[in-house]
Design a protein around this motif. Structure first.
Motif, PDB file in Angstrom:
ATOM      1  N   ASN A 146      -3.925   5.847  -3.066  1.00  0.00           N
ATOM      2  CA  ASN A 146      -3.268   4.930  -2.144  1.00  0.00           C
ATOM      3  C   ASN A 146      -2.085   4.213  -2.772  1.00  0.00           C
ATOM      4  O   ASN A 146      -1.130   3.861  -2.089  1.00  0.00           O
ATOM      5  CB  ASN A 146      -4.279   3.946  -1.553  1.00  0.00           C
ATOM      6  N   HIS A 147      -2.133   4.047  -4.086  1.00  0.00           N
ATOM      7  CA  HIS A 147      -0.972   3.464  -4.764  1.00  0.00           C
ATOM      8  C   HIS A 147       0.208   4.432  -4.648  1.00  0.00           C
ATOM      9  O   HIS A 147       1.333   4.038  -4.349  1.00  0.00           O
ATOM     10  CB  HIS A 147      -1.295   3.165  -6.231  1.00  0.00           C
ATOM     11  N   LEU A 148      -0.099   5.715  -4.840  1.00  0.00           N
ATOM     12  CA  LEU A 148       0.935   6.741  -4.707  1.00  0.00           C
ATOM     13  C   LEU A 148       1.524   6.718  -3.296  1.00  0.00           C
ATOM     14  O   LEU A 148       2.736   6.829  -3.108  1.00  0.00           O
ATOM     15  CB  LEU A 148       0.325   8.121  -4.995  1.00  0.00           C
ATOM     16  N   CYS A 149       0.666   6.574  -2.289  1.00  0.00           N
ATOM     17  CA  CYS A 149       1.097   6.683  -0.893  1.00  0.00           C
ATOM     18  C   CYS A 149       1.754   5.427  -0.342  1.00  0.00           C
ATOM     19  O   CYS A 149       2.422   5.475   0.691  1.00  0.00           O
ATOM     20  CB  CYS A 149      -0.087   7.071  -0.009  1.00  0.00           C
ATOM     21  N   THR A 150       1.571   4.296  -0.987  1.00  0.00           N
ATOM     22  CA  THR A 150       2.134   3.050  -0.435  1.00  0.00           C
ATOM     23  C   THR A 150       3.149   2.412  -1.381  1.00  0.00           C
ATOM     24  O   THR A 150       3.779   1.422  -1.022  1.00  0.00           O
ATOM     25  CB  THR A 150       1.021   2.004  -0.195  1.00  0.00           C
ATOM     26  N   GLY A 151       3.260   2.945  -2.588  1.00  0.00           N
ATOM     27  CA  GLY A 151       4.167   2.340  -3.564  1.00  0.00           C
ATOM     28  C   GLY A 151       3.700   0.949  -3.973  1.00  0.00           C
ATOM     29  O   GLY A 151       4.494   0.127  -4.428  1.00  0.00           O
ATOM     30  N   ALA A 167      -1.289   9.515   6.389  1.00  0.00           N
ATOM     31  CA  ALA A 167      -0.862   8.783   7.590  1.00  0.00           C
ATOM     32  C   ALA A 167      -0.303   7.416   7.184  1.00  0.00           C
ATOM     33  O   ALA A 167       0.715   6.942   7.702  1.00  0.00           O
ATOM     34  CB  ALA A 167      -2.045   8.619   8.541  1.00  0.00           C
ATOM     35  N   ARG A 168      -0.974   6.787   6.215  1.00  0.00           N
ATOM     36  CA  ARG A 168      -0.560   5.460   5.729  1.00  0.00           C
ATOM     37  C   ARG A 168       0.800   5.532   5.025  1.00  0.00           C
ATOM     38  O   ARG A 168       1.628   4.650   5.164  1.00  0.00           O
ATOM     39  CB  ARG A 168      -1.651   4.937   4.779  1.00  0.00           C
ATOM     40  N   SER A 169       1.011   6.601   4.286  1.00  0.00           N
ATOM     41  CA  SER A 169       2.261   6.792   3.562  1.00  0.00           C
ATOM     42  C   SER A 169       3.448   6.751   4.527  1.00  0.00           C
ATOM     43  O   SER A 169       4.453   6.063   4.287  1.00  0.00           O
ATOM     44  CB  SER A 169       2.187   8.145   2.842  1.00  0.00           C
ATOM     45  N   GLN A 170       3.335   7.478   5.646  1.00  0.00           N
ATOM     46  CA  GLN A 170       4.411   7.487   6.644  1.00  0.00           C
ATOM     47  C   GLN A 170       4.586   6.111   7.261  1.00  0.00           C
ATOM     48  O   GLN A 170       5.702   5.646   7.464  1.00  0.00           O
ATOM     49  CB  GLN A 170       4.068   8.482   7.768  1.00  0.00           C
ATOM     50  N   LEU A 171       3.461   5.462   7.554  1.00  0.00           N
ATOM     51  CA  LEU A 171       3.510   4.153   8.212  1.00  0.00           C
ATOM     52  C   LEU A 171       4.192   3.111   7.322  1.00  0.00           C
ATOM     53  O   LEU A 171       4.989   2.300   7.788  1.00  0.00           O
ATOM     54  CB  LEU A 171       2.079   3.707   8.551  1.00  0.00           C
ATOM     55  N   ILE A 181      -5.451  -0.240   3.310  1.00  0.00           N
ATOM     56  CA  ILE A 181      -6.146   0.448   2.212  1.00  0.00           C
ATOM     57  C   ILE A 181      -7.632   0.074   2.110  1.00  0.00           C
ATOM     58  O   ILE A 181      -8.471   0.919   1.775  1.00  0.00           O
ATOM     59  CB  ILE A 181      -5.444   0.151   0.871  1.00  0.00           C
ATOM     60  N   ASP A 182      -7.971  -1.181   2.395  1.00  0.00           N
ATOM     61  CA  ASP A 182      -9.379  -1.583   2.273  1.00  0.00           C
ATOM     62  C   ASP A 182     -10.291  -0.730   3.161  1.00  0.00           C
ATOM     63  O   ASP A 182     -11.462  -0.530   2.839  1.00  0.00           O
ATOM     64  CB  ASP A 182      -9.546  -3.071   2.623  1.00  0.00           C
ATOM     65  N   TYR A 187      -6.059  10.111   5.633  1.00  0.00           N
ATOM     66  CA  TYR A 187      -5.823   8.682   5.915  1.00  0.00           C
ATOM     67  C   TYR A 187      -4.671   8.172   5.060  1.00  0.00           C
ATOM     68  O   TYR A 187      -3.812   7.425   5.530  1.00  0.00           O
ATOM     69  CB  TYR A 187      -7.078   7.849   5.638  1.00  0.00           C
ATOM     70  N   ALA A 188      -4.654   8.594   3.793  1.00  0.00           N
ATOM     71  CA  ALA A 188      -3.596   8.129   2.891  1.00  0.00           C
ATOM     72  C   ALA A 188      -2.233   8.690   3.305  1.00  0.00           C
ATOM     73  O   ALA A 188      -1.215   8.002   3.217  1.00  0.00           O
ATOM     74  CB  ALA A 188      -3.931   8.522   1.453  1.00  0.00           C
TER      75      ALA A 188
END
Ligand code: TYD
Length: 207
Positions: A120-125, A73-77, A98-99, A70-71
């Motif tokens: 998730n912090h890593l994946c979304t900055g 997929a979120r990183s790319q998005l 993230i929630d 999930y993380a």
């Protein structure tokens, strides 16, 4: 927030009514440039990860594998869609963010919340919504509203799992009352929509 767009996420258990609320909010915000996202998915790579995540044949998938996918997929998005939209001053309307991971993989599956936050912090900055609308409904009502004939892998988890996810969401909301607004998703669509619009208008006024 000046000079950047507005990031709004919609959250809730399966069948909570996010999709129809999102459609109505899109119509309400038609005079703005709105970019709509849905998780997991939204980029070529994220859609491939989505297929893996929801595949009912992947019964042996570990909770930590699930959280990482999930993380990912979120990183790319975030990089391909959300950040560029916000930089261009657009409104991002996100169906899950993230929630969802905190509620499903954290409270639902029992993974450590700090670990999930770091991942998730890593994946979304650190990109976070300005406003999150949490549609709170009972798992029974959610189940009743889901129209799919064949449930996906997560939907097969049943009422007890959805109950843990629901309680998880409410805990998360209690910790961040400024960002997360809880709406009673069991009410008529028009009432839920009006409440959502009130919160969105507040944000738009402060832009
Ligand atoms: P989807 O069919 O998009 O359902 P919904 O319309 O309810 O959003 O499937 C997404 C499923 O993935 C849903 O059961 C919630 C789950 N999910 C997680 O467990 N963790 C996450 O981080 C995300 C984004 C979704």
């Amino acid at each position: 927030m000046k000079g950047t767009g507005i990031f709004i996420s919609l959250e809730g258990i399966d069948g909570c009514g996010k999709s129809s609320l999102k459609e109505s909010l899109h119509a309400y915000l038609s005079k703005y440039e709105v970019v709509s996202t849905r998780e997991p998915g939204g980029t070529t790579i994220s859609e491939k990860i989505r297929a893996m995540l929801l595949d009912i044949d992947n019964e042996s998938m570990l909770p930590r594998t699930e959280a990482i996918l999930y993380a990912a997929a979120r990183s790319q998005l975030v990089e391909e869609v959300i950040k560029p939209a916000l930089s261009a001053g657009k409104i991002v309307l996100a169906d899950r963010y993230i929630d969802s991971t905190l509620a499903y993989q954290g409270y639902g599956r029992g993974l450590d919340l700090d670990y999930l936050l770091n991942l998730n912090h890593l994946c979304t900055g650190g990109v976070k919504p300005h406003l999150t609308l949490l549609l709170d409904i009972s798992p029974e009502e959610g189940l009743r509203r889901r129209k799919k004939v064949i449930p996906d892998r997560l939907e097969k988890e049943g009422i007890y799992f959805q109950e843990k996810v629901k309680e998880g969401y409410l805990n998360i909301a209690r910790e961040e009352p400024g960002r997360i607004k809880v709406l009673d998703g069991g009410q008529d669509h028009e009432i839920v929509l009006a409440a959502a619009i009130k919160y969105i208008d507040e944000i738009l006024q402060h832009k």
